[in-house]
Design a protein around this motif. Structure first.
Motif, short mmCIF file in Angstrom:
data_model
loop_
_atom_site.label_atom_id
_atom_site.label_comp_id
_atom_site.label_asym_id
_atom_site.label_seq_id
_atom_site.Cartn_x
_atom_site.Cartn_y
_atom_site.Cartn_z
N ASP A 42 0.84 -1.21 -0.14
CA ASP A 42 -0.19 0.19 -0.44
C ASP A 42 0.86 1.37 -0.22
N SER A 43 2.01 1.26 -0.58
CA SER A 43 3.22 2.48 -0.61
C SER A 43 2.38 3.46 -0.94
N ILE A 44 1.70 3.62 -2.01
CA ILE A 44 1.12 4.85 -3.00
C ILE A 44 -0.35 5.06 -1.97
N ALA A 45 -1.35 4.36 -1.15
CA ALA A 45 -1.82 4.87 -0.20
C ALA A 45 -1.05 5.62 0.33
N VAL A 46 -0.08 5.11 1.09
CA VAL A 46 0.40 5.20 2.45
C VAL A 46 0.94 7.09 1.96
N ALA A 47 1.77 7.18 0.72
CA ALA A 47 2.22 8.39 -0.02
C ALA A 47 0.74 9.18 0.30
N ARG A 48 0.43 8.94 -0.22
CA ARG A 48 -0.84 10.39 -0.24
C ARG A 48 -1.48 10.06 1.02
#
Length: 328
Positions: A42-48
């Motif tokens: 979930d890296s992209i979700a964490v970044a956002r």
């Protein structure tokens, strides 16, 4: 620290909780861009969720750190056309709170400097000997330098001037870019200041081997691009790797055809080197047991680096695409 002058570019792939810690360490109010290399977590979700602008790299091309940093930098420049400084940081690192003020102050007063870096600390050196070795590896001399590591504050104008990183550089991308910066008249500096905390998370010999193999591969590509001037230290690293990892084994095999005792004498160079290096390690503060283990790993690393060198040239001579080597 004027907010409009700085952007932070984070790169990562499946870093998990470490990415959240990295993004949380970014200075409040500063533009943050996260370049993701096809993560399956979930890296992209964490970044956002942390307010970062996200660039998702497509896996149709090799997912190199260089490509990620370039993509992040280009997005930052798109968002902030007047951008002056870019702080690059790997997603397995956190930024020390005192770093950016010190680094920005240095670059502001030194218009001849393109890149400034500080002390990268290993977050958990006690967890493995490999981590402890990384922590000592980061402790390089301060002052004018040939290159930086992956975490560094870069002057945006200089970055754009030389075209940024080489997208297809599979490793050792920082020395390659810094070599072009130096050739263009810019300077690289390392400050005596804590910069980032890194989580190598190397707990197995296989990881250590792959990391060293990756170095041999990347250094060979860098030298092939620009010669010894591109990476002054790389030539010596490759030479030592080929001597210990290829030349001596071939000499042992060749001497076996003459006399087994001669082969034993040639092979004795390895334990002699181990003892010599272990004594040096003891003088540098390692305990006796660790000194011997570090010396042994030093010999292993030469075989791994030679593996990377041969791997690079085998692909180069057969026109095959080089693939990044990961160790996590």
């Amino acid at each position: 620290m004027p907010e409009h002058r700085l952007a932070i570019v984070v790169i990562g792939r499946n870093e998990g909780p470490r990415l959240a810690e990295c993004l949380a360490s970014a200075t409040a109010g500063v533009t943050v861009v996260y370049a993701d290399s096809a993560s399956t977590d979930d890296s992209i979700a964490v970044a956002r969720a942390h307010g970062a602008d996200v660039v998702a790299l497509r896996p149709n091309m090799p997912l190199t750190a260089a490509r990620g940093r370039n993509a992040g930098a280009h997005k930052a420049l798109e968002l902030m056309p007047d951008l002056e400084f870019i702080q690059f940081v790997d997603g397995d690192c956190t930024i020390m709170p005192e770093w950016l003020p010190a680094a920005l102050d240095f670059l502001t007063t030194r218009p001849d400097v393109a890149v400034v870096c500080g002390r990268r600390l290993e977050r958990h050196p006690e967890r493995s000997l490999y981590n402890a070795m990384c922590d000592r590896e980061w402790n390089t001399p301060v002052g004018k330098a040939d290159s930086s590591g992956g975490d560094a504050l870069v002057r945006a104008r200089a970055f754009v001037e030389i075209g940024g990183f080489a997208d297809d550089q599979v490793a050792h991308e920082e020395p390659e870019m810094c070599g072009r910066l130096r050739a263009a008249g810019w300077e690289i500096w390392r400050l005596d200041a804590p910069m980032t905390a890194h989580d190598a998370n190397i707990t197995r010999l296989g990881q250590f081997y792959r990391r060293s193999r990756r170095a041999g591969l990347g250094i060979s590509q860098c030298l092939d691009r620009g010669g010894a001037g591109r990476d002054p230290q790389g030539t010596a690293i490759v030479r030592r790797a080929l001597i210990w990892g290829v030349g001596l084994p071939l000499a042992i095999v060749a001497s076996l055809a003459v006399d087994a005792r001669l082969a034993a004498v040639v092979a004795a160079v390895y334990p002699a080197q181990l003892l010599r290096q272990a004594a040096k390690n003891r003088r540098q503060g390692w305990g006796t047991r660790e000194a011997v283990r570090v010396a042994a790993l030093g010999i292993v690393s030469k075989f791994a680096e030679a593996h990377g060198v041969l791997e690079y040239w085998a692909a180069r001579l057969t026109n095959r695409r080089h693939r990044p080597v990961t160790y996590k």
